[in-house]
Design an enzyme around this catalytic site. Sequence first.
Site, PDB file in Angstrom:
ATOM      1  N   GLU A  80      -4.333  15.566  -7.851  1.00 49.53           N
ATOM      2  CA  GLU A  80      -5.309  14.823  -8.647  1.00 49.53           C
ATOM      3  C   GLU A  80      -6.716  15.126  -8.137  1.00 49.53           C
ATOM      4  OE1 GLU A  80      -3.603  10.768  -7.508  1.00 49.53           O
ATOM      5  OE2 GLU A  80      -5.751  10.455  -7.321  1.00 49.53           O
ATOM      6  N   CYS A 112       0.116  10.779  -7.837  1.00 49.58           N
ATOM      7  CA  CYS A 112       0.717  11.296  -6.604  1.00 49.58           C
ATOM      8  C   CYS A 112       2.046  12.003  -6.799  1.00 49.58           C
ATOM      9  CB  CYS A 112       0.884  10.164  -5.598  1.00 49.58           C
ATOM     10  SG  CYS A 112      -0.670   9.436  -5.092  1.00 49.58           S
ATOM     11  N   HIS A 234       7.640   8.221  -1.722  1.00 47.78           N
ATOM     12  CA  HIS A 234       6.183   8.344  -1.712  1.00 47.78           C
ATOM     13  C   HIS A 234       5.646   7.277  -0.756  1.00 47.78           C
ATOM     14  CE1 HIS A 234       2.114   8.937  -2.664  1.00 47.78           C
ATOM     15  NE2 HIS A 234       1.957   7.751  -3.216  1.00 47.78           N
TER      16      HIS A 234
END
Lengths: 346, 132
Positions: A80, A112, A234
């Site tokens: 990103e 992400c 994550h």
Amino acid sequence: MAGIVGYGVYIPLYRIKVEEIARVWGDDPEIISKGLVVQEKSVPAPDEDTATISVEAARYSVKRAMIDPQKIGAVYVGSESHPYAVKPTATIVAEAVGASPNLTAADFEFACKAGTAGMQACMGLVDSGIVEYGLAVGADTAQGAPGDALEYTASAGGAAYIIGHDNTLADFEDTYSFTTDTPDFYRREGKPYPRHGGRFTGEPAYFKHVIAAAKGIFEKLGSEPSDYDHVVFHQPNGKFYLKAAKKLGFSDEQSRTGLLAPFIGNTYSGATPIGLAAILDIAKAGDRILAVSYGSGAGSDAFSIIVNEEIERKRDTVPKVSELIEKKKYVDYALYAKFKGKLRMA
Amino acid sequence: MKDTVRGWRHIPQRYNLIGSKCLECGKVFFPKRIICPECRRKGQLEDIKLRGEGKIYTYSIINTPTDEFKTIAPYVVAIVELDDGAKITTQIVDCNPEDVKIGDEVEMVFRKIREEGDDGVISYGFKFRIKK
């Protein structure tokens, strides 16, 4: 199904401690550090960006894969923080690893989880026989506005995976994704920093998607947490990661190796791929790994992976994640602000 | 646009250290040459991908940079003697300038070289760091 032929990681040398950021904003460093389960984060040098981090990780992945880079038929870079809004990072990576010109390339963006989305695209191209090898990178130089809670964690790093059929070091059993329209975190076009929904980024966003993706792949494979030797999620911070592991019923032992946020912060698109690499760095043949990414917006990609004996031949060919984490140099907030371009110059 | 085109032409050498090797005398050159200065018309040059490892031959510390390099100052610019033979001029990154020594072993990294303002093209390429 396709597998991982090689992987590589890059983490910038510089670090800033949470207590140094807290000192500047008058926060209690202990509360922040304990609350987020993050002690320090990586900081990119002024001449590093997502393209340079991607190239370093990709070069390591090609070396570990021991393949002719000309056989790479697809390059996808998920981030990103692509340096250009228009002009792909993937072409820079393809050229720098010697894969150009006979390939398809594109940049991915999904907060992400763009890196794992690239891995899935490569799996599809490999399994359909369209390409021999695919290169998927997840990398970021994450942005956090000065004074925002994100500043304590938004860091830099990336990992690259060569996906193919031959000489794999680990094989995908399956992948499963869970995606909804959830505006928990976003950055509008042209804006330098993202905005987030605070607590809204937790239950209805991160936890809902990560847990649904994990349960989805369990159902698809008929597996359960106790079937896995390692798990990685994550990691926007350490707290969310540990809570997700606990909610799903994973032990500390299963989840420990993949948790890197306490030492390098949240590398955004790099987070799950780097955590997976840390597991591959120590895994044995036969180990089963569950990896679940999360991207705000929102979605999660889950992968069930089984390591094979080829890992032993390839493991020591390039730097391991632990070596990259240990090699560090601390900067204070002033240098950090200069490195990140937060200062207005004449 | 002139700078963009020049930068684009340099991509092979800046990204992947593509130099030249004379098949007649074996000498290696970087950047690429069209004619071998030793063998002249007898020389035969071919492209060679240099490995990106070598030693610091000499260096200088830049304390007073131009405006565009202010954020990286002070920085080290060195002449590196590559293991493959050629000498190249390059920045040494991720170091304290006072710790750099002649003879230090270095390896190639990929970094941002310069940006044409905040809306222009970004040039990438090799820099070196000290091996540890």
